[in-house]
Scaffold this motif. Structure first.
Motif, PDB file in Angstrom:
ATOM      1  N   VAL A   1       0.830  -1.195   0.000  1.00 47.90           N
ATOM      2  CA  VAL A   1       0.000   0.000   0.000  1.00 47.90           C
ATOM      3  C   VAL A   1       0.870   1.252   0.000  1.00 47.90           C
ATOM      4  N   SER A   2       0.488   2.185  -0.887  1.00 46.11           N
ATOM      5  CA  SER A   2       1.227   3.457  -1.010  1.00 46.11           C
ATOM      6  C   SER A   2       0.857   4.395   0.120  1.00 46.11           C
ATOM      7  N   ALA A   3       1.589   5.486   0.182  1.00 41.55           N
ATOM      8  CA  ALA A   3       1.240   6.561   1.111  1.00 41.55           C
ATOM      9  C   ALA A   3      -0.170   7.064   0.759  1.00 41.55           C
TER      10      ALA A   3
ATOM     11  N   GLU B   1       6.349   7.063  -7.602  1.00 41.93           N
ATOM     12  CA  GLU B   1       5.450   6.053  -8.175  1.00 41.93           C
ATOM     13  C   GLU B   1       6.107   4.679  -8.244  1.00 41.93           C
ATOM     14  N   GLY B   2       7.123   4.477  -7.417  1.00 42.38           N
ATOM     15  CA  GLY B   2       7.894   3.239  -7.501  1.00 42.38           C
ATOM     16  C   GLY B   2       7.223   2.009  -6.896  1.00 42.38           C
ATOM     17  N   SER B   3       6.058   2.154  -6.293  1.00 45.39           N
ATOM     18  CA  SER B   3       5.515   1.008  -5.574  1.00 45.39           C
ATOM     19  C   SER B   3       4.947  -0.094  -6.477  1.00 45.39           C
ATOM     20  N   ASP B   4       4.647   0.230  -7.738  1.00 43.73           N
ATOM     21  CA  ASP B   4       4.267  -0.847  -8.672  1.00 43.73           C
ATOM     22  C   ASP B   4       5.457  -1.796  -8.844  1.00 43.73           C
TER      23      ASP B   4
HETATM   24  N1  ASP Z   1       4.056   7.084  -2.434  1.00 40.95           N
HETATM   25  C1  ASP Z   1       5.021   7.148  -3.486  1.00 40.95           C
HETATM   26  C2  ASP Z   1       4.650   8.228  -4.496  1.00 40.95           C
HETATM   27  O1  ASP Z   1       3.612   8.837  -4.360  1.00 40.95           O
HETATM   28  C3  ASP Z   1       5.238   5.845  -4.151  1.00 40.95           C
HETATM   29  C4  ASP Z   1       4.035   5.302  -4.885  1.00 40.95           C
HETATM   30  O2  ASP Z   1       2.903   5.634  -4.555  1.00 40.95           O
HETATM   31  O3  ASP Z   1       4.231   4.530  -5.806  1.00 40.95           O
HETATM   32  O4  ASP Z   1       5.389   8.434  -5.429  1.00 40.95           O
END
Ligand code: ASP
Ligand code: MG
Length: 437
Positions: A43-45, A216-219
């Motif tokens: 889960v992302s922020a 956006e690295g969480s994918d």
């Molecule tokens: N929370 C981080 C971002 O907003 C990582 C992600 O959501 O992928 O970039």
């Protein structure tokens, strides 16, 4: 031989899917209805927390600790508010305060600003995972919170760390063991699947510091975790119904592409389709793990499956419009032609500044690079070229890519705009566009 555990799965929920208390309830509902085997949930922020933490970071650097603490307290309060609405046990309040305050303390220990950024910004993922864990526990899920840094080892390049992908399976052993453990449902009606809640986006370098893998690295983290647990699939839950052939905010009549070959998905994300992070595909393709992109809003809407469909082209043209890109033109200061020695310096500087190139072109005396606007990275890059190069930056441009479409189509789409650069190959036409002033 490795012991296959074909039942595990990885589910990734981005910031928009945990933006408030109702959104967190929706995630829990999806886990009850759509996950029937042990799963890792990334889960992302929450919502725009990462942006908010970036603001704290810049205040910390420009104004100081007191002002940064004030800004941070707004983020802490909004998280506590969500936890209260979810009626998670009272300890969560202390946990959340501790997550954010210790991240700030850790940040202050670092001289290096990028290490400072990583230590601070990672708090967003720690907080969201604590809230989801607390809520699932309240619903009697068999849930465990995991520090993903124990699995994701990286180099020391803060803000754009590279993962040691070779160590992932070995590092995943404890995770696999935990997923294989027996679950004891606390009552007949409680969800019985074992859930491990963990973070995306972050890792740990060999010197023990927190690193981040790029926005956006969480994918990408979800894909790495799939490799770590030999997952049967990865599901990325989005606010759109899978991979659309165009951005619905820009184009009307978009359709979901239901089957996409790994390589096509890689090309699309490389060109800037923001639906998946470009690094996500490779670890999945190497292991043949399918990736599903689907909506957390409308569970009945179409789904995209990314897998092996060699040579299969999407049945509709794919449009990727990237806004707010920058063109950096450069050349040797003595106005001599751009030689391979110059290019080697340029690529070295690109690599260390963490810039992801979307397009490039060269002539005898000039080299043009196109990438997303990011003032920090741009400053770093231009700084590294100060000696020996002239540079010229043009901002606020749009980059349009059309794959599997006709030439007429792109001409129609770009009518009335100034075309600064163009590239064509049999499958793809790309144009860098400026507004006509
Ligand atoms: N929370 C981080 C971002 O907003 C990582 C992600 O959501 O992928 O970039
Ligand atoms: Mg996100």
């Amino acid at each position: 031989m490795q012991n296959k555990s074909p039942l595990f799965s990885v589910h990734k929920f981005g910031g928009a899917s945990v933006v408030d208390a109702d959104a967190v309830r929706n995630v829990a509902k999806i886990l009850i209805t759509h996950v029937d085997s042990p799963a890792v949930v990334v889960v992302s922020a929450m919502g725009k927390t990462t942006n908010a933490l970036e603001k704290v970071f810049s205040i910390l650097n420009s104004k100081g600790i007191i002002e940064a603490q004030t800004e941070l307290s707004i983020i802490i309060s909004s998280h506590i508010q969500i936890a209260k609405e979810l009626e998670i046990d009272l300890e969560i309040e202390e946990t959340l305060r501790d997550v954010f305050n210790s991240a700030l303390d850790e940040a202050l220990e670092h001289e290096d600003v990028d290490a400072r950024y990583d230590a601070l910004v990672a708090a967003g993922e720690f907080a969201s995972t604590r809230i989801l864990e607390g809520y699932l526990r309240k619903l009697s899920f068999y849930v465990e919170w995991w520090d993903v840094r124990d699995v994701i080892s990286t180099d020391e390049r803060h803000r754009c760390a590279r993962v040691d992908e070779g160590s992932i399976f070995e590092k995943g052993e404890a995770l696999r063991k935990s997923l294989s453990g027996a679950t004891i449902a606390s009552s007949d009606s409680s969800p019985s699947q074992r859930i491990i809640v963990t973070q995306g986006f972050i890792g740990r370098s060999s010197n023990g510091r927190t690193t981040t893998l790029g926005r956006e690295g969480s994918d990408y983290s979800a894909a790495l975790l799939a490799r770590a647990i030999e997952s049967k699939e990865v599901v990325i839950w989005k606010d759109v119904p899978g991979m659309l052939n165009a951005d619905p905010k820009v184009f009307s009549n978009t359709v979901t592409v239901t089957e996409l070959d790994y390589e096509e998905a890689l090309e699309l994300s490389y060109y800037g389709a923001s639906v998946i992070h470009p690094r996500t595909i490779k670890p999945l393709q190497n292991e043949g793990i399918p990736l599903y992109l689907r909506s957390f809003i409308d569970l009945g809407s179409p789904i995209t499956r990314v897998g092996f469909y060699p040579g299969q082209k999407p049945s509709v043209p794919m449009y990727i419009s990237r806004h707010n890109v920058v063109r950096l033109s450069l050349g040797p200061s003595d106005r001599s032609f751009v030689g391979e020695d110059h290019l080697s310096t340029v690529f070295g500087a690109l690599n260390s500044s963490g810039i992801h190139i979307r397009m490039m072109q060269n002539s005898a005396i000039q080299f043009d690079l196109v990438f997303d606007e990011d003032s920090e990275k741009l400053k770093r890059f231009v700084g590294a070229l100060e000696k020996g190069f002239w540079t010229k930056t043009t901002k606020a441009l749009d980059l349009l890519t059309v794959r599997h479409g006709s030439e007429d189509l792109i001409t129609e789409l770009t009518a009335g705009r100034q075309v600064l650069m163009e590239q064509k190959c049999p499958t793809t036409v790309r144009r860098l566009l400026a507004k006509v002033s």
